[in-house]
Design a protein around this motif. Structure first.
Motif, short mmCIF file in Angstrom:
data_model
loop_
_atom_site.label_atom_id
_atom_site.label_comp_id
_atom_site.label_asym_id
_atom_site.label_seq_id
_atom_site.Cartn_x
_atom_site.Cartn_y
_atom_site.Cartn_z
N ILE A 54 -18.70 -9.23 -43.31
CA ILE A 54 -18.04 -8.19 -42.51
C ILE A 54 -18.85 -6.90 -42.56
O ILE A 54 -19.24 -6.44 -43.64
N ILE A 55 -19.11 -6.35 -41.39
CA ILE A 55 -19.80 -5.05 -41.31
C ILE A 55 -18.96 -4.11 -40.46
O ILE A 55 -18.52 -4.49 -39.38
N ILE A 64 -13.25 9.55 -39.84
CA ILE A 64 -12.03 8.78 -40.09
C ILE A 64 -12.32 7.75 -41.18
O ILE A 64 -13.48 7.43 -41.44
N ARG A 65 -11.25 7.27 -41.78
CA ARG A 65 -11.45 6.26 -42.83
C ARG A 65 -11.69 4.89 -42.22
O ARG A 65 -11.16 4.56 -41.16
N ASN A 66 -12.47 4.11 -42.90
CA ASN A 66 -12.77 2.75 -42.49
C ASN A 66 -11.59 1.84 -42.84
O ASN A 66 -11.51 1.30 -43.94
N SER A 67 -10.67 1.69 -41.91
CA SER A 67 -9.53 0.81 -42.19
C SER A 67 -9.84 -0.64 -41.81
O SER A 67 -9.25 -1.57 -42.35
N ASN A 68 -10.79 -0.83 -40.90
CA ASN A 68 -11.07 -2.20 -40.46
C ASN A 68 -11.69 -3.08 -41.54
O ASN A 68 -11.40 -4.28 -41.60
N GLY A 69 -12.54 -2.48 -42.38
CA GLY A 69 -13.19 -3.28 -43.41
C GLY A 69 -12.17 -4.02 -44.27
O GLY A 69 -12.14 -5.25 -44.30
N VAL A 95 -11.15 -8.11 -44.32
CA VAL A 95 -11.24 -8.91 -45.56
C VAL A 95 -9.92 -9.66 -45.76
O VAL A 95 -9.90 -10.85 -46.07
N ALA A 96 -8.81 -8.95 -45.54
CA ALA A 96 -7.49 -9.57 -45.74
C ALA A 96 -7.22 -10.63 -44.66
O ALA A 96 -6.68 -11.71 -44.97
N LEU A 97 -7.58 -10.35 -43.43
CA LEU A 97 -7.39 -11.35 -42.37
C LEU A 97 -8.19 -12.62 -42.66
O LEU A 97 -7.72 -13.73 -42.45
N ALA A 98 -9.41 -12.41 -43.17
CA ALA A 98 -10.26 -13.56 -43.49
C ALA A 98 -9.63 -14.40 -44.60
O ALA A 98 -9.58 -15.63 -44.52
#
Ligand code: AMP
Ligand code: MG
Length: 399
Positions: A176-177, A195-200, A204-207
């Motif tokens: 993940i990048i 903004i904060r990196n919420s996608n990272g 990880v959790a979705l994976a």
């Protein structure tokens, strides 16, 4: 522009299941898929056994003898030493082998014991409360077919045939990048324009929920060289590379260029859907690459629609989805969308069945609207009114 079903078909056609590996039956194997037929090494039960605490008797006897002599007591785990003759019974515990001569068990509650005799209240049919030898499985019989998911029941069944490991499809490895100059990692308080990196963390959790092992490679600033370095790492050591952000046509959206330069063949770059129209899918050899739009809900929806099914197919699941099922709406719903839309929704489980309601949601940046969602509903393009009770295509999440 490409429609969702066609995009899904393109992804599907590019995904193959991974090569099975010997897998220890530990909790980490939960949810993986068995890749070999597993046969039993024993008959089970290995002997006719009692499924009640009671008395093993000769059923034909009961009419003529209402009082029987108790000749032996057989606990579970011990073999009987005496055969039951006319007018006799043996006390048996649940799981105990049935003595020779006996063909039925009378439950304890239907008897009255006194000294070494027992009074039987009523007649009993032959075979009653006895599990015959091999009823559950015979030695050599396949009890866990290839393609079975490693559920708790599968763990139990594999244990009962003596297996501590099995050939299974491995968990796909996902890298993940996150991309974007505006991003800071969660511990940092965002400065002006950040903004904060919420996608990272979300990816990880979705994976993990989709059964993959993920590696978070970090944030790539909007700088081609740094992005290329992380992409190379992801491509070289993963089954799937996922990037969030930087896939649209903005001046600093370098993802498509960098992927092309590193040998990734792009199969599509836009899908007619909301949220998340810019969505890139490419491959390099057997490695899949997904570029998700940066907005958190767009990333989430893109993952659940395209990446989760790909991971499941890699992991050997025969049914990998996305499987939309018709669920009745809880209330009237009027929508107007310029593209087919996948909206966060909530399932309502009641004794009368399940209904679905859209979650309050204001758009693709609204992670809070997603928080209580446990489904996505598919809304058609155009202005549409649907009444309560009418079925709407629904993709359950959280499973
Ligand atoms: P992009 O797809 O790069 O144009 O980004 C679209 C929107 O999503 C922008 O508002 C970004 O700031 C935001 N965004 C991009 N990446 C992330 C991320 N990792 N976490 C949270 N928001 C993001
Ligand atoms: Mg960006």
């Amino acid at each position: 522009m490409l429609e969702v079903p066609d995009a899904l078909e393109i992804v599907r056609s590019r995904v193959a299941s991974l090569r099975p590996v010997t897998t220890e039956l530990l909790a980490t194997a939960l949810g993986r898929v068995v890749a070999e037929p597993v046969a039993s090494d024993i008959d089970s039960p290995p002997y006719a056994k009692s499924i009640m605490d009671g008395y093993a008797v000769r059923s034909a006897d009961i009419a003529s003898h209402s009082t029987l002599t108790v000749i032996e007591e057989v606990p579970a785990g011990r073999m009987p030493t005496k055969s039951v003759g006319p007018g006799q019974a043996s006390r048996v515990m649940t799981g105990a082998p049935i003595p020779d001569g006996a063909d039925a068990v009378i439950p304890h509650e239907e008897t009255e014991a006194s000294g070494d005799t027992v009074r039987i209240r009523g007649p009993v049919a032959a075979g009653k409360f006895i599990l015959p030898r091999g009823r559950e499985m015979r030695a050599g019989e396949v009890v866990v077919p290839a393609g079975t998911a490693l559920t708790p029941a599968a763990f139990g069944l594999l244990a009962s045939v003596g297996r501590t490991e099995v050939r299974a499809f491995p968990a796909p490895r996902l890298a993940i990048i996150s991309t974007g100059d505006e991003l800071v990692e969660p511990p940092t308080r965002p400065g002006p324009g950040q903004i904060r990196n919420s996608n990272g963390p979300m990816l990880v959790a979705l994976a993990a929920r989709a059964g993959a092992e993920s590696r978070y490679l970090g944030i790539a600033r909007d700088d081609k060289a740094r992005l290329a370095q992380l992409v190379r790492d992801g491509l070289d050591h993963s089954d799937v590379l996922v990037l969030s952000g930087g896939v649209s046509a903005g001046k600093f959206d370098f993802v498509p260029d960098v992927l092309r330069e590193l040998g990734v063949e792009s199969h599509f770059h836009k899908v007619r859907m909301k949220p998340g129209k810019p969505l890139l899918f490419g491959t390099r050899g057997a490695t899949l690459v997904f570029g998700l739009p940066g907005n958190p809900v767009s990333s989430f929806v893109g993952f659940e629609l395209y990446i989760r099914p790909a991971l499941r197919k890699m992991g050997g699941h025969a049914i990998f989805g996305p499987t939309f099922v018709p669920v009745p709406l809880a209330a009237d719903l009027t929508t107007e969308n310029d593209r087919p839309t996948y909206a966060p929704a909530r399932l309502k489980w009641t004794p009368d069945g399940v209904h679905v309601d859209p979650a309050g949601w204001f758009g693709s940046a609204d992670l809070r609207g997603l928080l209580t969602a446990d489904a996505l509903i598919q809304l058609p393009a155009g202005a549409v009114s649907q009444s309560a009770g009418s079925a709407i295509p629904t993709l359950p999440l959280n499973q």
